[in-house]
Design a protein around this motif. Sequence first.
Motif, PDB file in Angstrom:
ATOM      1  N   ASP A 101      21.947  28.933 -36.511  1.00 55.70           N
ATOM      2  CA  ASP A 101      22.691  28.913 -35.252  1.00 55.70           C
ATOM      3  C   ASP A 101      23.617  27.711 -35.219  1.00 55.70           C
ATOM      4  OD1 ASP A 101      21.068  30.998 -34.673  1.00 55.70           O
ATOM      5  OD2 ASP A 101      20.132  30.106 -32.890  1.00 55.70           O
ATOM      6  N   ASP A 103      24.248  26.043 -32.484  1.00 55.65           N
ATOM      7  CA  ASP A 103      23.950  25.196 -31.324  1.00 55.65           C
ATOM      8  C   ASP A 103      23.013  24.030 -31.646  1.00 55.65           C
ATOM      9  OD1 ASP A 103      21.578  26.501 -31.651  1.00 55.65           O
ATOM     10  OD2 ASP A 103      21.795  27.792 -29.898  1.00 55.65           O
ATOM     11  N   GLN A 105      20.100  24.072 -32.681  1.00 58.63           N
ATOM     12  CA  GLN A 105      18.667  24.326 -32.473  1.00 58.63           C
ATOM     13  C   GLN A 105      17.966  24.461 -33.823  1.00 58.63           C
ATOM     14  OE1 GLN A 105      18.885  27.609 -29.318  1.00 58.63           O
ATOM     15  NE2 GLN A 105      17.165  26.332 -28.671  1.00 58.63           N
ATOM     16  N   ARG A 204      11.631  22.730 -32.486  1.00 57.25           N
ATOM     17  CA  ARG A 204      12.927  23.313 -32.146  1.00 57.25           C
ATOM     18  C   ARG A 204      13.456  22.672 -30.876  1.00 57.25           C
ATOM     19  NH1 ARG A 204      16.003  27.713 -33.541  1.00 57.25           N
ATOM     20  NH2 ARG A 204      16.953  28.918 -31.859  1.00 57.25           N
TER      21      ARG A 204
HETATM   22 MG    MG Z   1      20.237  28.976 -29.680  1.00 56.64          MG
END
Ligand code: MG
Length: 320
Positions: A101, A103, A105, A204
């Motif tokens: 991803d 973002d 994460q 995470r």
């Molecule tokens: Mg995400």
Amino acid sequence: MENIKKERGDLVSLIVPVLNEEESIRPFISAINDKLSSLEAKLEIIFIDDGSTDKTVDVIRELQENDSRVGYVKLARNFGKEAAMTAGFDYARGDAVVPMDVDLQDPPELILEFHRLCLEGYDTVFGLRTSREEDTKGKRASAGMFYRVFNWLSHTEIPHNAGDFRLIDRKVVEALQKMPERNRFMKGMFAWPGFTSIGVEYNRPGRFAGNTKWNAWKLWNFALDGLTGFSTWPLRVWSYIGAVIASISLLYMLFIIFRTIAFGVDWPGYASLMSAILFFGSVQLISTGILGEYLGRLYIESKQRPVYIVEEFSEGSDNG
Ligand code: MG
Ligand code: UDP
């Protein structure tokens, strides 16, 4: 595992699906530069634009001018993350491929560990989320239930709390490419080909910017895609449920007949009649509904449409 050390992993492709992520792309690249400078492999970073309506593609193009590792595939519309990842696997040229991803994460520094384990001989190295603190209680509980039901119903075992973030060897990518299904439940598809795999635990973090693209309805349908894609049990269980109900009904029927012969006609029966009608009506509707879940997906599969359509592809210039 020293003796099976592999000569591989010279080029690692990061494949990054993006949907309206204009503010995440630059920080993502900075994090990659920061955290992966010690990676002993060349990098290729392929963004798959999944029909963004913001400036995502412009940002990627700008980046690409100064960074020869960056390439992108622009899909013609939003096809969903699973389709975007599929496009990523098709365009990636690495000896190992990492879907992740944008973002943050998926912590980039983990890729060092992934890569090390891959060189040791593991074909799939997947991230295991230890805490899901960023998720709501409801999401955690439903995710836990999903993994249990999935592993119970399907022959393909998927590890609890493994996401898409992982490093897979070229041969696993090739196996994935032999799976032509339109209903692409990647968590299951990653597990299906087999090969040796190992999980690496990590915390995470929450999303760095922007919002998650998921809601409860989407997650529910995602779960149905997963279950119908990897198990026919919900479809077949009805013969057994039917058999059990039929046997009980037969006994009850014999009982009523016997009672009528012995004690005469028992007139009042509205409540039992109504319950039976409603109960069997509902059971039939549920079973028809499940039939529909499979039939609808079968219909989509039978059309054999491509999983995604590419509008534009621009390769990183560093990969000659
Ligand atoms: Mg995400
Ligand atoms: N994404 C995508 N297409 C979609 C939905 C999401 O390419 O239809 C991308 C998104 O830009 C992000 C990744 O998939 O890079 C994961 O999405 P998100 O962070 O919303 O999911 P979560 O982390 O909450 O599971």
